[in-house]
Design a protein around this motif. Structure first.
Motif, mmCIF file in Angstrom:
data_model
loop_
_atom_site.group_PDB
_atom_site.id
_atom_site.type_symbol
_atom_site.label_atom_id
_atom_site.label_comp_id
_atom_site.label_asym_id
_atom_site.label_seq_id
_atom_site.Cartn_x
_atom_site.Cartn_y
_atom_site.Cartn_z
ATOM 1 N N ILE B 30 0.849 -1.206 0.000
ATOM 2 C CA ILE B 30 0.000 0.000 0.000
ATOM 3 C C ILE B 30 0.880 1.250 0.000
ATOM 4 C CG2 ILE B 30 -1.723 1.303 1.307
ATOM 5 C CD1 ILE B 30 -2.647 -1.435 2.483
ATOM 6 N N GLY B 31 1.900 1.224 0.844
ATOM 7 C CA GLY B 31 2.777 2.393 0.959
ATOM 8 C C GLY B 31 3.517 2.684 -0.345
ATOM 9 N N THR B 32 3.980 1.642 -1.034
ATOM 10 C CA THR B 32 4.705 1.857 -2.296
ATOM 11 C C THR B 32 3.767 2.401 -3.366
ATOM 12 O OG1 THR B 32 6.249 0.084 -1.749
ATOM 13 C CG2 THR B 32 6.136 0.756 -4.052
ATOM 14 N N PRO B 64 6.601 11.138 14.873
ATOM 15 C CA PRO B 64 7.067 9.773 15.120
ATOM 16 C C PRO B 64 6.049 8.735 14.656
ATOM 17 C CG PRO B 64 7.364 11.131 17.071
ATOM 18 C CD PRO B 64 6.547 11.937 16.109
ATOM 19 N N LEU B 65 6.582 7.651 14.143
ATOM 20 C CA LEU B 65 5.742 6.543 13.695
ATOM 21 C C LEU B 65 4.827 6.049 14.824
ATOM 22 C CD1 LEU B 65 4.944 4.392 11.665
ATOM 23 C CD2 LEU B 65 7.068 3.192 12.162
ATOM 24 N N LEU B 66 5.369 6.043 16.030
ATOM 25 C CA LEU B 66 4.580 5.565 17.177
ATOM 26 C C LEU B 66 3.298 6.392 17.325
ATOM 27 C CD1 LEU B 66 4.415 3.621 19.549
ATOM 28 C CD2 LEU B 66 5.688 5.284 20.920
ATOM 29 N N ILE B 67 3.406 7.694 17.062
ATOM 30 C CA ILE B 67 2.224 8.554 17.193
ATOM 31 C C ILE B 67 1.207 8.223 16.099
ATOM 32 C CG2 ILE B 67 1.431 10.956 17.072
ATOM 33 C CD1 ILE B 67 3.939 11.758 18.565
ATOM 34 N N LEU B 68 1.702 7.879 14.913
ATOM 35 C CA LEU B 68 0.771 7.449 13.850
ATOM 36 C C LEU B 68 0.002 6.203 14.295
ATOM 37 C CD1 LEU B 68 2.910 7.791 10.566
ATOM 38 C CD2 LEU B 68 1.281 9.410 11.556
ATOM 39 N N LEU B 95 1.156 4.800 5.898
ATOM 40 C CA LEU B 95 1.374 6.251 5.794
ATOM 41 C C LEU B 95 2.870 6.561 5.876
ATOM 42 C CD1 LEU B 95 -1.532 7.498 8.086
ATOM 43 C CD2 LEU B 95 -1.359 7.794 5.610
ATOM 44 N N TRP B 96 3.524 5.903 6.821
ATOM 45 C CA TRP B 96 4.959 6.114 7.009
ATOM 46 C C TRP B 96 5.724 5.710 5.746
ATOM 47 C CZ3 TRP B 96 9.319 3.083 6.844
ATOM 48 C CH2 TRP B 96 10.477 3.592 7.442
ATOM 49 N N THR B 97 5.390 4.515 5.219
ATOM 50 C CA THR B 97 6.082 3.999 4.034
ATOM 51 C C THR B 97 5.852 4.900 2.826
ATOM 52 O OG1 THR B 97 5.784 1.754 4.864
ATOM 53 C CG2 THR B 97 6.353 1.979 2.545
ATOM 54 N N ALA B 98 4.608 5.327 2.626
ATOM 55 C CA ALA B 98 4.306 6.196 1.475
ATOM 56 C C ALA B 98 5.134 7.472 1.544
ATOM 57 C CB ALA B 98 2.816 6.523 1.438
ATOM 58 N N ALA B 99 5.201 8.066 2.731
ATOM 59 C CA ALA B 99 5.922 9.333 2.867
ATOM 60 C C ALA B 99 7.410 9.159 2.581
ATOM 61 C CB ALA B 99 5.708 9.908 4.267
ATOM 62 N N TYR B 100 8.019 8.086 3.120
ATOM 63 C CA TYR B 100 9.463 7.909 2.931
ATOM 64 C C TYR B 100 9.795 7.418 1.526
ATOM 65 C CZ TYR B 100 11.006 9.092 7.575
ATOM 66 O OH TYR B 100 11.321 9.798 8.701
#
Lengths: 293, 216
Positions: B30-32, B64-68, B95-100
């Motif tokens: 999903i992120g990619t 931070p990812l933890l907050i997501l 969300l984290w993966t998509a952004a990075y």
């Protein structure tokens, strides 16, 4: 004359820098026009305006009856829309200084990609056409080679074949020998000379004065964004009228303008059997490329 | 270290591998996909799309990812959106993966020399066609090493899902801590399993790089 290309009042600026300051010329069907001039004179920019790789900031360009761009009374520019631009580009083959072959595709795939995707040609028809074209540039045995396995001269010949695969009405050559070793320039020029003899309309930005003299019907000399002088190749190169043309030719030829008898390219001069290049036999390899992959 | 305890820990921890790999695989896919969309938005001529892509990256790389994960698991239910722990974790990781990965893909695409798209344009190809056939295949070779780096980070970060109660490997490891008061052996086993997984990722990535290599 039956003009294939008409350029009038062509201007191009990048911000405050005016690169083209009003260019006017026509190219007749079947004519070979060489464009010479010092670097920074706007030759390449002018060539790139014709297929809209650069968007002119003023003037009008018509290619084969199609309006590439036009300028309204109020000065605003109107460009062919996306679809029209693609149709116009199908008519115009371009060969670049740095080849710009697709490095992840074989020589044959480089040639067949556009006929298949743009013209919808079947794979087998495209491959037949591609092999025919590779043969015509003397590289039938390099169909499966990747660009980086080929010498600069071979890459540029593949690039010419790639452009020809779209069966263009006009070919643009942008300093196509400048990025190859001098001893390999001849094999590219020979292919171009052959193309000219077959009646292709060609616009050739070049530093090869002997090619201009030998192959071009007409030469344009550009400097500082304008055409300073133009005329039949032999007249302009041997007897330039404008002092700037004279100074340029003097500098590049490192002596007085050319004489009548030192201007032809022959297969012998370029160091390989030119007669064999286009024959049915296996072509002579002028230099050792990388091994086949 | 007691090797008997090590061997006993393996099946207990391995039970969480399914959840770990499930979160990793879904978030990567999903992120990619999202990253591709974001990178094309960023490179498009449309200002609103550009700003959306920039804003997305700014937001989800900046917190931070933890907050997501906390947001997806604890906050969204208060807004009436209820996810299972695994799904909440997948949302956060995606969300984290998509952004990075959007940054990685964008830099891979712009690293392809402009002469490539010019040559394609001069031949009359459409942008969609030459992006797919000419630019992206060359970009993949360039983007693969940093893409793999982010993927490895994602795999390891799935251990954060412990904190939103997903029964993945790290959570099961902690269960051994509290049930058996054994620490060093389960920690060793957990580390070895992650190391094995990241090694497989590196090998796969090398394979992809090899497949997209330029023949010289």
């Amino acid at each position: 004359m039956d003009a294939l290309v008409t350029v009038s009042g062509l201007h191009k600026s990048y911000g405050d820098l005016e690169v083209l300051k009003g260019i006017d010329f026509e190219v007749a069907r079947g004519e070979v026009v060489a464009i010479i001039g010092p670097s920074g004179s706007g030759k390449t920019t002018m060539l790139r305006c014709i297929n809209l790789l650069e968007e002119p900031t003023g003037g009008r360009i018509v290619v084969d009856g199609r309006i590439v761009c036009d300028q309204a009374e109020d000065g605003s520019m109107h460009f062919a829309d996306k679809g029209e631009v693609r149709e116009i580009r199908e008519e115009i083959g371009m060969v670049f200084q740095r080849f710009n072959l697709f490095p992840h595709m074989t020589a044959l795939a480089n040639i067949t990609e556009a006929p298949r995707s743009v013209k919808g040609m079947s794979k087998s028809d495209a491959n037949d056409l591609g092999m025919e074209l590779l043969d015509s540039v003397g590289l039938a045995n390099k169909a499966d080679a990747y660009p980086l396995q080929l010498s600069g001269g071979q890459q540029q010949r593949v690039a010419i074949a790639r452009a020809l695969a779209m069966e263009p009405a006009l070919m643009l050559f942008d300093e196509v020998t400048s990025a190859v070793d001098p001893e390999l320039a001849g094999e590219i020029l020979l292919v171009m000379k052959r193309l000219a003899q077959q009646g292709m309309t060609m616009l050739v930005v070049t530093h090869e004065m002997s090619f201009a003299a030998d192959v071009a019907d007409r030469v344009l000399f550009m400097d500082h964004g304008v055409i300073v002088e133009q005329g039949p190749a032999r007249d302009l190169l041997t007897n330039p009228q404008n002092p700037r043309t004279r100074a340029f030719l003097h500098a590049v030829l490192d002596r007085a303008p050319m004489t009548e008898d030192d201007d032809s390219i022959t297969a012998e001069e370029v160091g390989f059997g030119g007669a064999d290049l286009f024959s049915e036999q296996a072509p002579v390899e002028p230099e050792s490329g990388a091994d086949d992959g | 270290m007691d090797w008997g305890t090590v061997w006993d820990s393996v099946p207990l921890i391995w039970k969480g591998a399914g959840a770990t790999l499930k979160m990793f695989a879904w978030a990567l896919v999903i992120g990619t996909a999202g990253a591709f969309a974001l990178s094309l938005m960023r490179l498009s001529a449309s200002k609103p799309l550009q700003w959306f892509a920039i804003g997305f990256g700014w937001l989800f790389r900046g917190i931070p990812l933890l907050i997501l994960l906390f947001f997806a698991f604890f906050a969204l239910p208060e807004l009436g959106i209820l996810f299972s722990p695994v799904v909440a974790a997948i949302v956060g990781f995606s969300l984290w993966t998509a952004a990075y990965q959007a940054e990685v893909i964008r830099s891979g695409i712009i690293a392809v020399p402009p002469g490539q798209s010019e040559a394609a344009e001069a031949l009359g190809m459409t942008r969609a066609h030459y992006m797919r056939r000419i630019v992206i295949p060359q970009g993949v070779r360039i983007m693969m090493p940093p893409y793999t780096g982010n993927a490895i980070t994602l795999l390891k970060q799935t251990s954060l899902a412990t904190l939103v109660t997903v029964p993945e490997m790290a959570l099961l490891t902690q269960r051994i801590f509290s049930n058996n008061f054994q620490f060093i052996e389960p920690i060793f086993v957990l580390g070895m399993i992650y190391l094995g997984m990241t090694t497989v990722l590196l090998i796969l990535s090398a394979g992809v790089e090899h497949a997209f290599r330029l023949r010289v």
